[in-house]
Design an enzyme around this catalytic site. Structure first.
Site, PDB file in Angstrom:
ATOM      1  N   SER A 187       0.838  -1.206   0.000  1.00 30.62           N
ATOM      2  CA  SER A 187       0.000   0.000   0.000  1.00 30.62           C
ATOM      3  C   SER A 187       0.872   1.255   0.000  1.00 30.62           C
ATOM      4  O   SER A 187       1.504   1.512  -1.004  1.00 30.62           O
ATOM      5  CB  SER A 187      -1.075   0.019   1.081  1.00 30.62           C
ATOM      6  OG  SER A 187      -2.082  -0.928   0.763  1.00 30.62           O
ATOM      7  N   HIS A 242       3.839  14.488   5.235  1.00 29.64           N
ATOM      8  CA  HIS A 242       3.727  15.904   4.888  1.00 29.64           C
ATOM      9  C   HIS A 242       4.376  16.677   6.025  1.00 29.64           C
ATOM     10  O   HIS A 242       4.096  16.396   7.191  1.00 29.64           O
ATOM     11  CB  HIS A 242       2.266  16.320   4.746  1.00 29.64           C
ATOM     12  CG  HIS A 242       1.510  15.479   3.759  1.00 29.64           C
ATOM     13  ND1 HIS A 242       1.680  15.579   2.402  1.00 29.64           N
ATOM     14  CD2 HIS A 242       0.635  14.466   3.937  1.00 29.64           C
ATOM     15  CE1 HIS A 242       0.916  14.698   1.792  1.00 29.64           C
ATOM     16  NE2 HIS A 242       0.269  14.005   2.698  1.00 29.64           N
ATOM     17  N   CYS A 285      -0.488  -3.828   4.045  1.00 29.28           N
ATOM     18  CA  CYS A 285      -1.263  -5.055   3.943  1.00 29.28           C
ATOM     19  C   CYS A 285      -0.308  -6.244   4.049  1.00 29.28           C
ATOM     20  O   CYS A 285       0.900  -6.118   3.819  1.00 29.28           O
ATOM     21  CB  CYS A 285      -1.970  -5.136   2.596  1.00 29.28           C
ATOM     22  SG  CYS A 285      -2.973  -3.689   2.232  1.00 29.28           S
TER      23      CYS A 285
END
Lengths: 124, 124
Positions: free
Chosen positions: B65, B70, B85
């Protein structure tokens, strides 16, 4: 980032009943639709296809943070998140646009507090 | 995606007291450390720098995934998420590695149910 962190809203959603989840063109279009509806500026868009019939990972990097999608076409499900900053951004509109483009329904949706913004300060 | 969706765990964290948040090399290293510690395979890594003294967006696209970050160097804060996952993946170890590389502390952390996995099924 170019927007104050206190204006950050993070929407996380699991989608079902979607078609075309192995279609890179559709996934890119869904990400671009979502960014436009969220009033966010795309500064980069990246896709990774796991192979014929398999899913994709797509990420739109935004001036306002990001939108991601992971798809499992074999199950017709996808996991998305929309993290947007800025007082004019509209994450719920972005999610709605993405869902509409995929012809999906939302199974579960969560609005997260990030960096000081209460989740209940999110647009309905 | 190449792992069953029912094994998905999504960790979301806000970090503070981090240094070097405008340093693209450091952010890339933190993402790679996090992926390695999470036992995840990087299939793409993308950074966007918003300008001198300003923050970055970084995304590691994983076979499992993604990891995103940020940063707001002017405030010393960062927002990260690790969505992994697979039964061998270890998102908490990935977050710990990322935080260690940045010299940060976790202000808030949430473990999300995604696509059928209860959040309390997450490793402690």
């Amino acid at each position: 980032m170019s927007h104050p962190p206190g204006t950050s809203l993070h929407l996380v959603a699991d989608l079902a009943a979607a078609a075309g989840l192995d279609d890179a063109g559709l996934i890119e279009a869904a990400l671009r639709d979502a960014a436009a509806a969220a009033r966010a500026q795309v500064v980069g868009l990246h896709l990774h296809h796991f192979g014929p019939g398999l899913g994709l990972t797509g990420v739109a990097m935004l001036a306002e943070s990001h939108i991601s999608i992971h798809t499992w076409p074999e199950a017709g499900v996808a996991a998305v998140d929309l993290f947007v900053c800025g007082e004019t951004a509209d994450a719920p509109a972005g999610l709605a646009a993405l869902v509409a483009r995929l012809g999906a329904r939302i199974v579960r949706q969560q609005a997260l507090r990030r960096l000081g913004l209460p989740a209940d300060g999110a647009p309905a």
